[in-house]
Design an enzyme around this catalytic site. Structure first.
Site, short mmCIF file in Angstrom:
data_model
loop_
_atom_site.label_atom_id
_atom_site.label_comp_id
_atom_site.label_asym_id
_atom_site.label_seq_id
_atom_site.Cartn_x
_atom_site.Cartn_y
_atom_site.Cartn_z
N GLU A 64 -11.19 -1.50 -3.91
CA GLU A 64 -10.51 -0.88 -2.77
C GLU A 64 -9.33 -0.05 -3.26
O GLU A 64 -9.07 0.06 -4.46
CB GLU A 64 -10.04 -1.95 -1.78
N ASP B 262 0.83 -1.22 0.00
CA ASP B 262 0.00 0.00 0.00
C ASP B 262 0.86 1.26 0.00
O ASP B 262 0.67 2.15 0.84
CB ASP B 262 -0.93 0.01 1.22
#
Length: 358
Positions: A233, A50
């Protein structure tokens, strides 16, 4: 395969042979060998997942989580993220004491804000994730930071306790209005095997969502479905030529088919709160036989501002799980103004460093 490996080895040898060096005198007058900075780097550049990188005033700032807290780095090089400094530690109790995920760092009005997801209980099932925000007390990116609390991510803003499951929150500033965009569930559930959607809501300031959420994307396309869990997401905003793009991750993050999709607001005079104003396409970036599970990207420019770069994570193996590393490569633009991310380059392939970094 053998020919490809030999070709790659030959290419690397040529690059090493082209590295320049110079002799510079030291204080003793005898001289020392000083090798010029290489013009190439190879992926991966770090372990992790991420990745969030933002460029400001000639420096790159990154943000990550781990060991019960959030970390920030500062570097003048995109290929070297710098030393991790812990800027916030989870409290002993409360909604955000565990499972800190995917923090992002944003500057607003002379301060820094960190958006993140966390939970009131550690470990799985991951059913308690909510989104919150931290605010720096000054313009110092390394803090200290004040916890501004949980952001409201539900359907009945008059009842703050009704916030819904939410992760990967980012921001969009458009026509003078600030918005939050995130991944969430339609309803809170007792299992983390629950479909994820993308939502948007207006903000009255960087720490307050001021209205109920609006769903702008669900995993409905053939390239978003087909695995054990359908999800959208990791939304990230990318602007170019008067257009707004939301580049998001889809398919399962723990599997090799994780990939990127795109929402486009091609007419920014239209409201981003109307789902029909967003056009979906994809996949716009996906793995290969050598690079697995690419996703959750962020975007920046080279030190001199002439190139565009994508920073993303990929899986280390095809085995299900969350062992991932961070990679980056240059991208370009299509004729219609949309991003062209190309194909992810395999680990070890020499890549020219971002322009201005040499």
């Amino acid at each position: 395969m053998k020919k490809a490996l030999l070709a790659l080895l030959f290419y690397q040898v040529i690059l090493v042979g082209c590295t320049t060096s110079a002799v510079a005198p030291d204080k003793t007058g005898t001289g020392r060998q000083a090798t010029a900075a290489t013009s190439y780097f190879t992926n991966p550049i770090a372990d992790g997942a991420d990745p969030w990188v933002i460029k400001k005033d000639g420096y790159y700032y990154s943000c990550s989580s781990g060991n019960g807290g959030i970390y920030v780095t500062k570097s003048d090089k995109l290929t070297e993220l710098g030393e991790r400094v812990k800027v916030w530690e989870t409290p002993d109790t409360g909604w955000n004491q565990s499972n800190v995920w995917a923090p992002e760092l944003h500057p607003f009005n002379g301060k820094w804000y960190i958006y993140y997801a966390a939970a009131k209980k550690p470990g799985s099932p991951f059913v308690y994730q909510r989104s919150g925000v931290l605010e720096s007390v000054s313009d110092d990116v390394f803090g200290p930071y004040e916890d501004k609390g949980m952001l409201y991510t539900g359907d009945s803003i008059q009842n703050p306790a009704s916030a819904k499951w939410a992760i990967d929150l980012t921001t969009l500033k458009l026509n003078g209005q600030l918005y939050a965009i995130w991944s969430g569930w339609e309803q809170n559930a007792e299992t983390d095997k629950t479909k994820q959607h993308l939502y948007i809501a207006p903000m009255s300031n960087p720490w307050i969502i001021s209205s109920n959420r609006v769903k702008i994307s669900s995993p409905t396309e053939s390239w978003e479905t087909g695995g054990p869990l359908d999800l959208n997401e990791g939304p990230e905003v990318l602007k170019h030529q008067g257009k707004v793009f939301v580049i998001y991750s889809t398919r399962e993050s723990w599997l090799k088919d994780y990939r990127l999709g795109q929402l486009a607001l091609t007419d920014t005079t239209l409201s981003p709160l109307e789902p029909e104003n967003w056009n979906k396409s994809g996949p716009v970036f996906q793995g290969t036989d050598e690079v697995y599970g690419v996703g959750h990207a962020s975007f920046t420019t080279s030190p001199d501002g002439t190139e565009n770069w994508i920073i993303y994570h990929s899986k280390k193996t095809t085995k299900p799980g969350w062992e991932r590393d961070i990679r980056l490569q240059q991208f370009t633009w299509n004729a219609d103004g949309s991003p062209n991310f190309g194909i992810p380059l395999p680990a070890g392939v020499p890549i020219k460093v971002p322009s201005g970094e040499e």
